[in-house]
Structure formats: C-alpha cells, structure tokens
Design a protein around this motif. Structure first.
Motif, PDB file in Angstrom:
ATOM      1  N   LEU A 255       0.835  -1.207   0.000  1.00 54.48           N
ATOM      2  CA  LEU A 255       0.000   0.000   0.000  1.00 54.48           C
ATOM      3  C   LEU A 255       0.871   1.258   0.000  1.00 54.48           C
ATOM      4  CD1 LEU A 255      -2.776  -0.952   2.596  1.00 54.48           C
ATOM      5  CD2 LEU A 255      -2.753  -1.340   0.135  1.00 54.48           C
ATOM      6  N   PHE A 256       1.906   1.252   0.823  1.00 59.12           N
ATOM      7  CA  PHE A 256       2.810   2.394   0.904  1.00 59.12           C
ATOM      8  C   PHE A 256       3.542   2.632  -0.417  1.00 59.12           C
ATOM      9  CE2 PHE A 256       7.480   2.781   1.409  1.00 59.12           C
ATOM     10  CZ  PHE A 256       7.557   4.166   1.509  1.00 59.12           C
ATOM     11  N   THR A 257       4.019   1.566  -1.036  1.00 54.11           N
ATOM     12  CA  THR A 257       4.784   1.701  -2.273  1.00 54.11           C
ATOM     13  C   THR A 257       3.937   2.284  -3.392  1.00 54.11           C
ATOM     14  OG1 THR A 257       6.169  -0.196  -1.659  1.00 54.11           O
ATOM     15  CG2 THR A 257       6.147   0.452  -3.983  1.00 54.11           C
ATOM     16  N   VAL A 258       2.736   1.773  -3.554  1.00 51.93           N
ATOM     17  CA  VAL A 258       1.861   2.277  -4.619  1.00 51.93           C
ATOM     18  C   VAL A 258       1.526   3.745  -4.387  1.00 51.93           C
ATOM     19  CG1 VAL A 258      -0.398   2.021  -5.731  1.00 51.93           C
ATOM     20  CG2 VAL A 258       0.919  -0.007  -5.094  1.00 51.93           C
ATOM     21  N   THR A 259       1.200   4.100  -3.158  1.00 53.57           N
ATOM     22  CA  THR A 259       0.866   5.495  -2.850  1.00 53.57           C
ATOM     23  C   THR A 259       2.050   6.418  -3.108  1.00 53.57           C
ATOM     24  OG1 THR A 259      -0.614   4.701  -1.101  1.00 53.57           O
ATOM     25  CG2 THR A 259      -0.071   7.032  -1.099  1.00 53.57           C
ATOM     26  N   THR A 260       3.233   6.012  -2.694  1.00 53.06           N
ATOM     27  CA  THR A 260       4.422   6.848  -2.864  1.00 53.06           C
ATOM     28  C   THR A 260       4.764   7.039  -4.338  1.00 53.06           C
ATOM     29  OG1 THR A 260       5.283   6.051  -0.744  1.00 53.06           O
ATOM     30  CG2 THR A 260       6.842   7.105  -2.236  1.00 53.06           C
ATOM     31  N   VAL A 261       4.663   5.981  -5.116  1.00 53.62           N
ATOM     32  CA  VAL A 261       4.970   6.081  -6.545  1.00 53.62           C
ATOM     33  C   VAL A 261       3.980   7.012  -7.247  1.00 53.62           C
ATOM     34  CG1 VAL A 261       5.047   4.802  -8.719  1.00 53.62           C
ATOM     35  CG2 VAL A 261       6.125   3.855  -6.677  1.00 53.62           C
ATOM     36  N   LEU A 262       2.699   6.844  -6.961  1.00 54.61           N
ATOM     37  CA  LEU A 262       1.690   7.696  -7.602  1.00 54.61           C
ATOM     38  C   LEU A 262       1.862   9.154  -7.189  1.00 54.61           C
ATOM     39  CD1 LEU A 262      -1.524   5.469  -7.317  1.00 54.61           C
ATOM     40  CD2 LEU A 262      -0.134   5.896  -9.346  1.00 54.61           C
ATOM     41  N   ALA A 263       2.071   9.392  -5.897  1.00 58.30           N
ATOM     42  CA  ALA A 263       2.232  10.772  -5.418  1.00 58.30           C
ATOM     43  C   ALA A 263       3.510  11.393  -5.959  1.00 58.30           C
ATOM     44  CB  ALA A 263       2.232  10.800  -3.892  1.00 58.30           C
ATOM     45  N   GLY A 264       4.596  10.602  -6.037  1.00 61.44           N
ATOM     46  CA  GLY A 264       5.845  11.138  -6.554  1.00 61.44           C
ATOM     47  C   GLY A 264       5.759  11.508  -8.021  1.00 61.44           C
TER      48      GLY A 264
END
Length: 492
Positions: A255-264
C-alpha cells in the motif's frame, strides 16, 4: 494468568490465528504509511529506495530475532509464560537481569505513549481538512479543538482489554486502511486541478538531513517491536509469528509503495506531509478524511494496550473490566492530548519517537538478547550432559543424583511441544550460534546506534527550529486568553 490452555500433546489452544495476527500487524501500522510517509520518502528522491529496503530488512531481521528470543526464553524457563503481559521486559530480565528489564520497560512505555500523539494530531487535522473543504472554508474549527473532541469519543474504545479481545476492531481497521489506500490512489490519478510539479523525483538532490528525517519516520511507522511479543503470546502457535510479521509488512509495504509512486509521479516534492492536504476537494476525499479519523481512533486501543496493562499492573488494577481501568486509561489519554496540544507538528513527533526511542528496541535489544539466550541455552545443555555422565559413572545409590543449574530462573521441566532439556542428548540445536550470526548482530547494533544518535540530533534540531516560528496549540490558546483578559470591558 496465562491466556493459554493446552491440549493433550501440549500444543496451546485458543488465541490468535496467523491470519488474524497479520490483521493486527496491519492495524498497528494503520494509515500512516499511506497518508504521512510518502512525503519524507519522496524528499529523498530515487535514493529513497535503498533507504527503505535497508530499514525494512533490518526491522524484519530484528523482529525475527525477537520472536526467537521469546521461544528460547520458554525453553530455558517455561514459567516465563506467567509474565505474558510484559513479554519483552521478561526476556530482558532473563537475559541480563533486573536493570535490563527496567530499561526496556521504560523504552516501551515511552515509545507507545509517544506514538499515540501523532495519532491524535493527524486525526484532528484530518477532521479540520474535512470540515474546511466540505463547507468551502465556512467551518474553521482548528485541529486543536478537534483533538479534545476526539479524546472524549476515544475514551470508551481504550477501555477494552488485550488484542485478543479486539478482533472486531482490528478487522474493521484493516478494511478501513485498504479502503483509504485505494480511494487515495483514485484521488491522485483523477486529480486534474493541481498544477504539475516543477521538479520531478529524479531531479531531487537530497542532503543528509532528508535521509535522517526519512529514517526516523520510517522507524516510527513500521516499528512493531514494542507490540510484537504481546501479539506472539496471544497466538495459537507462537512459533508462527514470523509468518504474521512478514504478511503484515508485505501488505502494508505494498500500500505504501503504490501510494508513494503515484504521489511522486503526480506531485513530486510538492506533496504535503499529510497527503490529504495535497488532494483537491472531492467526495472521495471527504470519505477518506472520515475513514482516516476512524481508523486512527480504532488502532489507538490496540497499539496502547501494552502501556495500559503495565500501568494497571503497577497500580494493582484488577484485570477484568472495572471503574479503575476506565480512570487509568482515560487519564493516560488526557496526558497524550496535552502533549499533542503542546507540539507544533506531527512529523516532528514521529521523527523524535522513531529516532530516539525505537532505535534501541529495534536494532540493539533483539540481537543482544538473542545471542545471550542462545549462550544460556548452550551452557544449560552442556551442564545437563555433564551431569548425566557423572550420574552414569557414579554408584546408583540414588536416582536423583543430578545437580540442578544454579540459576534460579532456569527450570528443567517443559509443558509445551518445545524441546525439553531432559532429552538434551537427542536435541538438534535449532538456535546454534555461528560466527556470522555474531558478526551480523554486531553490525546491526552498530548501525542502529549510529542511526539513532544522528537521527535524534537531527530531530531535536528540527523541533527547536520549527517551534520558533510555528507555536503549538497551547501557546496560541494562552495568547488568546491573555488578549481576552486584557481587552477593555464593553459598555452596556
């Protein structure tokens, strides 16, 4: 009294399954990795990848060692199960005596209490965002006020017992975390209002300060160690704690990885510390804001359970539901609210707690305790083998001619399916120490201590600097009260 009963073969029955323990781990991590962690990681640019992998790997490694330490402690002295309300402190006492127990108890209590402060701040800020955006700026109740309101609503939730008494809360919390993550992804992908970032993640050139801040927040948000053994003693089979930890890390890490990639990719370094403040006002955002607040309130009861139990045990509060429990837990919550009102920003608290308190519990104590208990077990086995040889060579004038170990904490009896020392000659040493085990443990401890010292210095410096131009709620409230008292009286 232990939470366990045993069947005919000695295997514990009742308690938490592996799947539900995974849900408890995910509940402990909560929505923080989705809502508040992306900013600090994105600030490190592409170089955040080795940082995240290193912290995750070290945390998983030391969590495994801590779980094995509890199993070793039960093999050395089965009576340690009677201390299952404070398992980490019991392991510390068995390994290094009463001073280690007191130090670990203090660190755990301080870390758990400190981790509850960001819960309140983020939940209150989320409610402030919700009402401000849904009313078009008409409702301007500050998060300082919302914290007090949430504390009143949260009191009944904190009156529950241990994690095994909170299954509905944990299941509901995991469902909320998953919904928040998916809805946040939808909001990021569908955002056609916010301007594109002028600086992409690939263009960022972080300094050492960015790495230290990111380390402190990563250590804070993925620190399971204060609660790990509490979950382990509540499991049906405590030897499967590693599967539960790996499952919880894997799910939340995804969950953290997907959110960070999209936000970045969408916002770059323009993303806020609370990602909800970055998203444009939409109906899904309103739903996420309410769900975040609800999840933080639910997880508060689970994550604070060891602290509540320790204080209650110290004050000799009955372990069943009673009026004294309500008073003690509500008082602790009130103290957390006062501290939350006194700090300027939630990520500063995360950095301070993560760098100062969780470092020793994560990177120093687990490998140190594991090596010490392995050594104690090998010494006991050697003593028992030597006693058997002397007994076989002696005249059989007595069948009880075996000298017991001198350590009063050690018992040679065993009432679970773990290996017993009565059959020590037939045991395959599952926890035999090799040279590389010692070397790896020393490396982990050195890295952990250095990172703790550097990150603590950085966090304290940031806190002092930020507080100088962003006064906390209590200071604002005192200034408002002073202005009110000094205002001239109105003529009626």
């Amino acid at each position: 009294m232990s939470h366990y009963t045993a069947n005919s073969v000695g295997e514990p029955t009742g308690g938490l399954s592996v799947l539900f323990t995974v849900l408890c781990v995910v509940d402990l991590f909560g929505v923080f990795p989705v809502i508040t962690l992306p900013k600090s990681v994105i600030s490190c640019g592409i170089y955040a990848i080795p940082l995240v992998l290193s912290v995750f790997g070290l945390q998983l490694y030391t969590a495994v060692l801590l779980g094995k330490s509890w199993l070793l402690a039960q093999e050395i002295t089965p009576y340690i199960r009677d201390k299952n309300r404070f398992p980490y402190a019991a392991v510390a006492e068995l390994a290094f005596g009463s001073p280690a127990k007191k130090l670990v108890t203090f660190l755990i209590d301080a870390a758990i209490f400190g981790s509850g402060v960001p819960n309140l701040i983020i939940a209150a800020q989320t409610l402030q965002i919700f009402w401000w955006k849904i009313s078009g700026g008409m409702v301007r109740v500050t998060y300082c006020v919302w914290m007090a309101v949430l504390a009143l609503l949260l009191c009944p939730v904190t009156w529950l017992g241990s994690p095994k008494d909170m299954k509905p809360l944990a299941v509901s919390s995991v469902f909320i975390v998953s919904t928040v993550a998916v809805t946040t992804w939808t909001c990021i992908v569908g955002d056609d209002v916010s301007p594109p970032s002028a600086e992409t993640v690939m263009d960022l050139k972080p300094d050492i300060q960015n790495y230290l801040i990111a380390y402190g927040i990563l250590a804070f948000q993925f620190d399971i160690h204060p609660m790990l053994l509490t979950l382990q003693v509540d499991m049906k089979d405590s030897r499967k704690i590693n599967l539960a930890v790996l499952g919880g890390f894997g799910f939340t890490g995804l969950l953290f990885t997907v959110t960070t990639v999209l936000a970045g990719l969408r916002y770059g370094n323009d993303v806020n510390n609370n990602i909800l403040q970055t998203l444009p006002p939409t109906i899904p955002l309103y739903m996420v804001a309410l769900l975040v607040t609800l999840q933080l309130c639910l997880s508060c009861a689970v994550s604070n359970s060891p602290l509540f139990q320790h204080i209650e045990d110290y004050l000799k509060v009955p372990r069943n539901f009673c009026f004294q429990r309500c008073i003690v837990r509500s008082s602790i919550l009130l103290l957390a609210v006062l501290l939350a009102e006194a700090v300027p920003r939630f990520d500063l608290v995360m950095g301070l707690v993560g760098s100062t308190l969780t470092g020793p519990l994560m990177f120093v104590c687990p490998p140190l305790f594991f090596l010490r208990l392995c050594y104690m077990k090998s010494q006991m086995r050697s003593d028992i083998k030597g006693n058997r040889v002397r007994t076989n060579d002696a005249t059989h004038t007595s069948t009880n001619a075996i000298d017991l170990p001198k350590n009063p904490l050690i018992s040679l009896t065993q009432h679970t399916t773990y290996n017993t020392f009565e059959n020590a000659t037939e045991i395959v040493d599952e926890y035999g120490i090799k040279w590389y085990d010692v070397a790896l443990a020393l490396v982990v401890m050195i890295i952990g201590m250095l990172a703790t010292l550097l990150a603590t210095y950085s966090s304290w410096s940031d806190s002092i600097e930020y507080a100088s131009f962003s006064p906390p709620c209590l200071m604002n409230a005192s200034e408002a009260a002073r202005a009110f008292l000094q205002a001239p009286a109105l003529n009626v």
